[in-house]
Design an enzyme around this catalytic site. Structure first.
Site, PDB file in Angstrom:
ATOM      1  N   TYR A  51       0.820  -1.210   0.000  1.00  0.00           N
ATOM      2  CA  TYR A  51       0.000   0.000   0.000  1.00  0.00           C
ATOM      3  C   TYR A  51       0.856   1.264   0.000  1.00  0.00           C
ATOM      4  O   TYR A  51       1.675   1.468   0.898  1.00  0.00           O
ATOM      5  CB  TYR A  51      -0.933   0.036   1.213  1.00  0.00           C
ATOM      6  N   GLY A 197     -13.965  -6.216   2.577  1.00  0.00           N
ATOM      7  CA  GLY A 197     -15.010  -5.860   1.609  1.00  0.00           C
ATOM      8  C   GLY A 197     -16.421  -6.150   2.061  1.00  0.00           C
ATOM      9  O   GLY A 197     -17.253  -6.549   1.235  1.00  0.00           O
ATOM     10  N   PRO A 198     -16.766  -5.957   3.339  1.00  0.00           N
ATOM     11  CA  PRO A 198     -18.096  -6.352   3.818  1.00  0.00           C
ATOM     12  C   PRO A 198     -19.243  -5.532   3.250  1.00  0.00           C
ATOM     13  O   PRO A 198     -20.397  -5.975   3.285  1.00  0.00           O
ATOM     14  CB  PRO A 198     -17.987  -6.158   5.331  1.00  0.00           C
ATOM     15  N   LYS A 201     -18.066  -2.592  -1.868  1.00  0.00           N
ATOM     16  CA  LYS A 201     -17.725  -1.332  -2.548  1.00  0.00           C
ATOM     17  C   LYS A 201     -18.818  -0.283  -2.394  1.00  0.00           C
ATOM     18  O   LYS A 201     -19.051   0.531  -3.297  1.00  0.00           O
ATOM     19  CB  LYS A 201     -17.424  -1.579  -4.029  1.00  0.00           C
ATOM     20  N   LEU A 203     -22.069  -0.781  -2.137  1.00  0.00           N
ATOM     21  CA  LEU A 203     -23.398  -1.216  -2.568  1.00  0.00           C
ATOM     22  C   LEU A 203     -24.283  -1.550  -1.361  1.00  0.00           C
ATOM     23  O   LEU A 203     -25.503  -1.352  -1.408  1.00  0.00           O
ATOM     24  CB  LEU A 203     -23.296  -2.446  -3.479  1.00  0.00           C
ATOM     25  N   LEU A 204     -23.664  -2.048  -0.294  1.00  0.00           N
ATOM     26  CA  LEU A 204     -24.412  -2.430   0.901  1.00  0.00           C
ATOM     27  C   LEU A 204     -24.329  -1.330   1.961  1.00  0.00           C
ATOM     28  O   LEU A 204     -24.138  -1.569   3.143  1.00  0.00           O
ATOM     29  CB  LEU A 204     -23.871  -3.749   1.454  1.00  0.00           C
ATOM     30  N   GLU A 206     -25.992   2.968   2.682  1.00  0.00           N
ATOM     31  CA  GLU A 206     -27.166   3.796   2.375  1.00  0.00           C
ATOM     32  C   GLU A 206     -27.069   4.415   0.979  1.00  0.00           C
ATOM     33  O   GLU A 206     -28.084   4.811   0.405  1.00  0.00           O
ATOM     34  CB  GLU A 206     -27.333   4.878   3.442  1.00  0.00           C
ATOM     35  N   LYS A 207     -25.857   4.482   0.425  1.00  0.00           N
ATOM     36  CA  LYS A 207     -25.702   5.029  -0.925  1.00  0.00           C
ATOM     37  C   LYS A 207     -26.173   4.043  -1.981  1.00  0.00           C
ATOM     38  O   LYS A 207     -26.513   4.425  -3.093  1.00  0.00           O
ATOM     39  CB  LYS A 207     -24.242   5.417  -1.165  1.00  0.00           C
TER      40      LYS A 207
END
Length: 302
Positions: A51, A197-198, A201, A203-204, A206-207
């Protein structure tokens, strides 16, 4: 913040850790996020030598120096930047691991690494050599425990048979349920999963569909996501979507810690609040399992 034991180790890690990759390189902003994590009771911080060309390790180490005996630092090894730093190559050799660990220790400003993880892996690697290097580093006191970061079935199987690892890091969320195939094996061997990644990205969260694109996500098309995500939100209407997502992953006892990234203090606090919410009921879990696919990792099985 509740804690769980990592594998057979004596590390009691917070149920939510901090995935440090998204901290960025603006040090004062990264410092604020790390301090907020500490304030929330997070004690597990996950970085990698890859990183930001090692700068991520430097930032993490500097900001945890004053609380080093109260936190667990995990980093990863196996990828080598080229001289131009525009690409990297894979090197799981014992020689590289033993050199890289000393570089990581220097950047982190610490005498030991709590969890050292192989950052990938293929079935053609010399796994025995890799394991031997990790075991040597344990004996020499450079690392306390080791694990791998991999979703490849054949690699996971080989390491669980040929090593005394304590963890396997995998992407795991409601839209990527592939790791569920391995939960019983890991439980039987007392190996913990570290879930990355829970929130798929964003999708899970509020956005939700703001984060979707026409390519979809794994084996979900955009149209499937457009139908599914509002359903999940509606069926568990008393919960925020990130709460549902994080509690689903934490409902699996083989998961020791979940490590969402955070690029802001508010994002981190939202995740911690979600993790501290009540566990999902059996009814809620059944609903989520009916709505989502039982994905399976089809490649790298032999």
């Amino acid at each position: 913040m509740k804690k769980r034991r990592l594998g057979n180790s004596d590390l009691l890690v917070s149920e939510i850790g901090l995935g440090c990759m998204s901290l960025g390189t603006v040090e004062n902003q990264a410092s604020e996020i790390i301090q907020a994590a500490l304030d929330e009771g997070i004690n597990y911080f996950d970085t990698a030598d890859l990183y930001d060309f090692g700068m991520n390790e430097e930032i993490v180490g500097k900001n945890l120096k004053s609380v080093r005996d109260k936190v667990y630092i995990a980093t990863k090894v196996g990828n080598r930047w080229n001289e131009n730093k525009d690409s990297w190559s894979w090197d799981p050799s014992g020689a590289h691991i033993k050199t890289a660990v000393k570089d990581s220790l220097k950047r982190l400003g610490t005498d030991y690494i709590d969890l050292y993880q192989l950052h990938g892996g293929t079935i053609s690697d010399n796994i025995e050599e890799t394991v031997e290097a990790f075991e040597d580093l344990k004996k020499e006191g450079y690392i306390r425990y080791y694990g791998i970061s991999s979703i490849r079935p054949n690699v996971i199987k080989e390491f669980t048979e040929k090593s005394e690892l304590d963890s396997v890091m995998m992407q795991f969320n409601l839209l990527d349920r592939r790791p569920e195939e391995w939960l019983s094996l890991l439980a039987n061997k007392q190996i913990s999963m570290i879930a990355r990644g829970p929130l798929a990205k964003g999708l899970l969260s509020e956005k939700m569909l703001e984060k979707a694109n026409e390519d979809g996500y794994l084996d979900y098309s955009y149209h499937e996501l457009k139908d599914l995500l509002p359903q999940i939100k509606d069926k568990l209407s008393d919960r925020k979507l990130n709460e549902t997502a994080l509690q689903y992953v934490l409902s699996h006892q083989s998961v020791a810690t979940v490590v969402p990234g955070a690029s802001s203090v508010q994002q981190l606090r939202d995740n911690c609040q979600a993790a501290n919410s009540p566990s999902l009921s059996t009814t809620e879990l059944d609903i989520l399992k009916r709505l989502t696919k039982v994905n399976k990792y089809e490649s790298h099985r032999n």
